[in-house]
Design a protein around this motif. Sequence first.
Motif, short mmCIF file in Angstrom:
data_model
loop_
_atom_site.label_atom_id
_atom_site.label_comp_id
_atom_site.label_asym_id
_atom_site.label_seq_id
_atom_site.Cartn_x
_atom_site.Cartn_y
_atom_site.Cartn_z
N SER A 58 15.43 31.71 -37.38
CA SER A 58 15.11 32.00 -38.79
C SER A 58 16.15 31.42 -39.73
O SER A 58 15.83 31.04 -40.86
CB SER A 58 14.98 33.51 -39.01
OG SER A 58 16.24 34.14 -38.97
N ALA A 59 17.40 31.33 -39.28
CA ALA A 59 18.46 30.75 -40.09
C ALA A 59 18.51 29.22 -39.96
O ALA A 59 19.33 28.58 -40.60
CB ALA A 59 19.81 31.36 -39.70
N ARG A 60 17.65 28.69 -39.08
CA ARG A 60 17.58 27.25 -38.83
C ARG A 60 18.90 26.65 -38.34
O ARG A 60 19.32 25.58 -38.77
CB ARG A 60 17.09 26.51 -40.07
CG ARG A 60 15.69 26.91 -40.45
CD ARG A 60 15.19 26.14 -41.62
NE ARG A 60 13.81 26.56 -41.87
CZ ARG A 60 13.18 26.34 -43.00
NH1 ARG A 60 13.78 25.70 -43.97
NH2 ARG A 60 11.94 26.75 -43.15
N ILE A 61 19.53 27.40 -37.44
CA ILE A 61 20.79 26.93 -36.87
C ILE A 61 20.71 26.75 -35.36
O ILE A 61 21.66 26.29 -34.74
CB ILE A 61 21.96 27.88 -37.21
CG1 ILE A 61 21.70 29.29 -36.69
CG2 ILE A 61 22.26 27.86 -38.71
CD1 ILE A 61 22.90 30.21 -36.74
N GLN A 62 19.57 27.12 -34.76
CA GLN A 62 19.44 26.96 -33.32
C GLN A 62 19.27 25.49 -32.99
O GLN A 62 18.52 24.78 -33.65
CB GLN A 62 18.27 27.77 -32.77
CG GLN A 62 18.23 27.74 -31.26
CD GLN A 62 17.27 28.75 -30.68
OE1 GLN A 62 16.48 29.36 -31.38
NE2 GLN A 62 17.33 28.93 -29.38
N GLU A 63 19.99 25.04 -31.97
CA GLU A 63 19.95 23.64 -31.55
C GLU A 63 19.30 23.52 -30.19
O GLU A 63 19.57 24.33 -29.29
CB GLU A 63 21.37 23.07 -31.48
CG GLU A 63 22.02 22.89 -32.83
CD GLU A 63 21.38 21.79 -33.66
OE1 GLU A 63 21.05 20.73 -33.11
OE2 GLU A 63 21.20 22.01 -34.86
N ASP A 64 18.48 22.52 -30.02
CA ASP A 64 17.88 22.22 -28.73
C ASP A 64 18.76 21.19 -28.04
O ASP A 64 18.85 20.06 -28.50
CB ASP A 64 16.46 21.69 -28.92
CG ASP A 64 15.81 21.31 -27.61
OD1 ASP A 64 16.28 21.77 -26.54
OD2 ASP A 64 14.83 20.55 -27.64
N VAL A 65 19.42 21.59 -26.98
CA VAL A 65 20.30 20.66 -26.27
C VAL A 65 19.69 20.24 -24.94
O VAL A 65 20.39 19.86 -24.03
CB VAL A 65 21.71 21.24 -26.06
CG1 VAL A 65 22.43 21.43 -27.37
CG2 VAL A 65 21.67 22.52 -25.27
N SER A 66 18.36 20.29 -24.87
CA SER A 66 17.70 19.85 -23.65
C SER A 66 17.76 18.34 -23.51
O SER A 66 17.58 17.81 -22.42
CB SER A 66 16.25 20.33 -23.62
OG SER A 66 15.53 19.80 -24.71
N THR A 67 18.03 17.64 -24.60
CA THR A 67 18.18 16.19 -24.52
C THR A 67 19.63 15.88 -24.15
O THR A 67 20.53 16.69 -24.35
CB THR A 67 17.86 15.52 -25.88
OG1 THR A 67 18.73 16.06 -26.87
CG2 THR A 67 16.42 15.76 -26.27
N THR A 68 19.87 14.72 -23.62
CA THR A 68 21.21 14.33 -23.20
C THR A 68 22.08 14.07 -24.43
O THR A 68 21.69 13.33 -25.33
CB THR A 68 21.16 13.06 -22.34
OG1 THR A 68 20.28 13.31 -21.24
CG2 THR A 68 22.53 12.69 -21.82
#
Length: 100
Positions: A74-84
């Motif tokens: 909701s704060a738009r701070i989550q990062e997707d680190v599934s990429t290298t």
Amino acid sequence: MNDRMFDSPVFVKSGNSLIQEIACLEDALEFLYEWPKNRRGPIYETALRACQRAFDSGFPLTAAREAFCGFAKSARIQEDVSTTLPWMISKGGKGGGLTA
């Protein structure tokens, strides 16, 4: 082993644009306590209460993690680190991205 470790870490973008790993309940609480007061709201309060309850009692750790994830989204701070990430890529076919 820390019984308050999350099954999988949550990655969030901190104020200085660095990606921070939230791997356990203590990390989540510290992050929430440092969150700017003027950006707090009902979703923040829900995440904070869930993490505090998990810390103080038998409230499920998975529920606290999910509440923290909901706040981060909701704060738009989550990062997707599934990429290298760039530092994980080998340079010139040699193992590892770091030189000794």
